[in-house]
Design a protein around this motif. Structure first.
Motif, mmCIF file in Angstrom:
data_model
loop_
_atom_site.group_PDB
_atom_site.id
_atom_site.type_symbol
_atom_site.label_atom_id
_atom_site.label_comp_id
_atom_site.label_asym_id
_atom_site.label_seq_id
_atom_site.Cartn_x
_atom_site.Cartn_y
_atom_site.Cartn_z
ATOM 1 N N ALA A 134 25.213 22.733 39.858
ATOM 2 C CA ALA A 134 25.157 24.086 39.300
ATOM 3 C C ALA A 134 25.275 25.132 40.410
ATOM 4 O O ALA A 134 25.972 26.146 40.250
ATOM 5 N N ASN A 135 24.609 24.896 41.540
ATOM 6 C CA ASN A 135 24.738 25.818 42.670
ATOM 7 C C ASN A 135 26.183 25.905 43.147
ATOM 8 O O ASN A 135 26.693 26.993 43.458
ATOM 9 N N SER A 136 26.851 24.750 43.201
ATOM 10 C CA SER A 136 28.250 24.727 43.633
ATOM 11 C C SER A 136 29.151 25.452 42.639
ATOM 12 O O SER A 136 30.139 26.083 43.027
ATOM 13 N N LEU A 137 28.820 25.362 41.369
ATOM 14 C CA LEU A 137 29.593 26.076 40.352
ATOM 15 C C LEU A 137 29.448 27.587 40.517
ATOM 16 O O LEU A 137 30.444 28.332 40.459
ATOM 17 N N VAL A 138 28.231 28.060 40.713
ATOM 18 C CA VAL A 138 28.020 29.500 40.928
ATOM 19 C C VAL A 138 28.823 29.965 42.132
ATOM 20 O O VAL A 138 29.530 30.976 42.089
ATOM 21 N N SER A 139 28.728 29.211 43.217
ATOM 22 C CA SER A 139 29.436 29.575 44.446
ATOM 23 C C SER A 139 30.947 29.517 44.262
ATOM 24 O O SER A 139 31.676 30.405 44.721
ATOM 25 N N MET A 140 31.444 28.477 43.574
ATOM 26 C CA MET A 140 32.888 28.336 43.373
ATOM 27 C C MET A 140 33.464 29.510 42.595
ATOM 28 O O MET A 140 34.464 30.117 42.989
ATOM 29 N N TYR A 141 32.814 29.860 41.489
ATOM 30 C CA TYR A 141 33.332 30.971 40.689
ATOM 31 C C TYR A 141 33.243 32.289 41.464
ATOM 32 O O TYR A 141 34.162 33.113 41.396
ATOM 33 N N ALA A 142 32.159 32.488 42.206
ATOM 34 C CA ALA A 142 32.021 33.725 42.979
ATOM 35 C C ALA A 142 33.093 33.822 44.060
ATOM 36 O O ALA A 142 33.695 34.879 44.274
ATOM 37 N N LYS A 143 33.367 32.703 44.736
ATOM 38 C CA LYS A 143 34.311 32.722 45.854
ATOM 39 C C LYS A 143 35.772 32.722 45.413
ATOM 40 O O LYS A 143 36.655 32.906 46.241
#
Length: 615
Positions: free
Chosen positions: A280-289
């Motif tokens: 989930a943390n990686s998903l937040v970061s992926m969409y933000a980046k």
């Protein structure tokens, strides 16, 4: 092991019941034999009974082993060493080893090595490995993985390579978990070429093999290679686990592969991996980046559990997408939940203040770092503060802040000041900042380019030529600029003035159309201060029109359906004239254009940019 057994407490109770049953049997002929087999199982259950097992069950079992004279058994000794190493109590573990008869097999030492490595006592683990060898014990396939892990996490490349040589001489590379440990060690050391060579020579691979290589490539920034490994993993029928899923999402972010990131997200929902915090943390970061900050927020809001990494990813994401006030609101929510900010949180927070022009809030958060949270500001925090003060025209205050740094400012901080001087055309202070960067890193081309641009805007052409000559004389290499845009599965890369694309004629015609429309409909006038000054006025304007980001936008207009956002990425900062021109293109063509440069995202719609001109 990746997970502690879920039934650890019930296993311990069952193991103790078996030991009690044997003891009640008294002098039965097979009493000693049964106890010899039951004690290791009970000790193992005790070691897994909780994250830090209570000493009581283990001590009782240890005392029983002493009374029964079972310390000569390598099975019992190994189980005791493992128990104490997991607690952690390395002194007790060593005491068991030293009091037991000299073992003829490496199992007890393997238990010590694994326990020390698991607990982060990496120097002790390597010392134990050396002592084991000195005692004449031959390492087996269980000895090498914890030793490799310890060497890797100590950044001890020579030791890792020596262990690799030992593995080859011993023929232990045929064991899958040993080769997996080698790949993991080389990946952690950043030696991804070596990791790939081990991978290529393995006759059999499992999910750990693929995940170790994928994670290593993602961690080292080799994102395109990591995505290639992910595709290879799928082609061979290996199902990614939660670790591989988190790693590939990281590489989707690093390579701006938004479409693939969405596919991985869908797969994670189907498999339930999206419930793992790391995924989930990686998903937040992926969409933000990748500029999809609203999707990042959707994932964030759906999370049942969050940690500082979660909050920081969204704070940084909002900041990089031009929504600094939202960053500050998320930070306030973070504090209200009792989650403590860390070093990286404040980088995102100060970046948000800088790009929203929030000087007061920036000062307050910077001051709170040490006063409230006992976090010592680092170069990145000072760079954000210098940028914040510089953007608001407080250049002398920014310079004074640098003088208060406990350690001398590094190149990043001085470049922040130089950038502010370029915006406000303060040549004198800009020269001082550039000179400091020249001293600290004379081969970094960025300050030469920034100072040259500052001189150019001041019409000091002689100094422009001097700085360019200095750049060449010192061997500093300017990174060539390029932009790219994704259309379907393909990525199209453009460089300024380049004519190698198969649709060059159409692209350049669309560029001319774009420039014509924004001139006629919006009154656009090219700012040729951003162009190379060794051409006439018409040549400078033509050069600006053919910057890589405009070629990419033109191609997006040709290829992407109306209503779809045009996402363009650039490896360097967008120039001021392109920033103005592309905003106007978004308006006259009624399109949303998302341009990510080396600093932040620019969401352009109706002639307005999300950066609010703070870029």
């Amino acid at each position: 092991m990746r997970h502690r057994p879920a039934t650890a407490s019930s296993d311990l109770a069952a193991a103790f019941d078996r030991v009690r049953h044997i003891l009640r049997g008294g002098a039965a002929p097979d009493h000693h034999l049964h106890l010899h087999s039951a004690l290791p199982a009970a000790l193992s259950a005790a070691s897994y009974s909780s994250p830090d097992p209570s000493p009581s069950p283990g001590l009782q079992l240890h005392a029983l082993a002493l009374r029964a004279g079972l310390l000569s058994s390598p099975f019992v000794t190994t189980s005791l060493v493992s128990l104490y190493a997991r607690r952690p109590d390395p002194a007790a573990a060593r005491g068991v080893l030293d009091s037991a008869p000299a073992p003829r097999d490496p199992a007890p030492w393997n238990a010590l090595l694994a326990g020390l490595s698991r607990r982060g006592l990496f120097p002790d683990a390597l010392d134990a490995f050396v002592e084991m060898r000195q005692r004449g014990l031959v390492p087996d396939e269980f000895t090498l993985p914890p030793a490799l892990n310890s060497a890797a996490l100590l950044s001890n490349s020579p030791t890792a390579r020596s262990l690799h040589s030992l593995i080859l001489r011993s023929g232990l590379q045929s064991h899958l978990h040993v080769s997996n440990a080698l790949i993991d060690a080389y990946a952690k050391l950043g030696a991804v070429t070596c990791a790939h060579k081990v991978f290529d020579h393995m006759p059999h691979r499992d999910v750990v093999t693929w995940t170790s290589l994928l994670t290593g490539l993602a961690r080292s920034g080799s994102h395109d290679s990591a995505l290639g490994v992910y595709y290879g993993m799928l082609r061979t029928g290996v199902e990614p686990d939660e670790f591989a899923t988190a790693a590939v999402l990281s590489s989707c972010a690093g390579s701006t592969a938004l479409d693939l990131g969405r596919q991985v997200h869908s797969a994670a929902v189907r498999t339930g991996f999206d419930s793992f915090l790391s995924v989930a943390n990686s998903l937040v970061s992926m969409y933000a980046k990748t500029g999809s900050i609203d999707d990042a927020r959707t994932v964030f809001d759906a999370m049942r559990r969050r940690c500082p990494i979660t909050w920081t990813a969204l704070i940084v994401g909002y900041a990089q997408n031009g929504r600094g006030r939202d960053s500050l609101a998320v930070y306030e929510d973070m504090i209200r939940t009792g989650c403590r900010p860390d070093y990286v949180t404040f980088i995102g927070l100060l970046f948000a203040c800088s790009h929203a022009g929030l000087v007061g809030a920036g000062r307050a958060h910077f001051d709170s770092m040490e006063r409230v949270y006992r976090i010592t500001p680092g170069p990145d925090h000072y760079a954000c503060m210098v940028d914040l003060l510089g953007r608001s025209g407080r250049l002398e205050e920014a310079a004074e802040l640098l003088s208060r740094m406990r350690t001398g400012p590094d190149p990043t901080v001085w470049k922040a000041l130089l950038g502010a001087c370029r915006v406000h055309r303060n040549v004198e202070l800009g020269e001082r900042a550039a000179e400091m960067v020249f001293r600290l890193d004379p081969t970094d081309a960025v300050p030469y380019v920034m100072l040259s641009n500052l001189y150019s805007r001041a019409r000091r052409w002689g100094d422009v030529a001097r700085i360019r000559g200095l750049l060449r004389a010192r061997g500093a290499i300017k990174e060539p600029g390029y932009s790219w845009v994704g259309v379907g599965p393909a990525t199209h890369v453009f460089r300024a003035g380049e004519r190698g694309h198969e649709r060059t004629a159409e692209i350049y015609r669309r560029v001319e159309e774009m420039m014509g429309r924004i001139r006629e409909e919006e009154g656009y006038v090219a700012d040729t201060d951003w162009a190379l000054q060794d051409e006439d006025a018409a040549g400078r304007e033509r050069g600006l029109a053919h910057h890589s980001e405009r070629l990419a936008v033109a191609f997006g207009l040709l290829e992407l359906p109306r209503g779809a956002p045009i996402r363009v990425y650039k490896n360097l900062r967008v120039c001021g004239d392109c920033h103005v021109a592309i905003k106007l293109v978004a308006k006259v063509y009624a399109r949303v254009i998302v341009l990510r440069d080396a600093n932040c995202f620019h969401h352009m719609r109706d002639g307005v940019c999300s950066c609010g001109e703070y870029w």
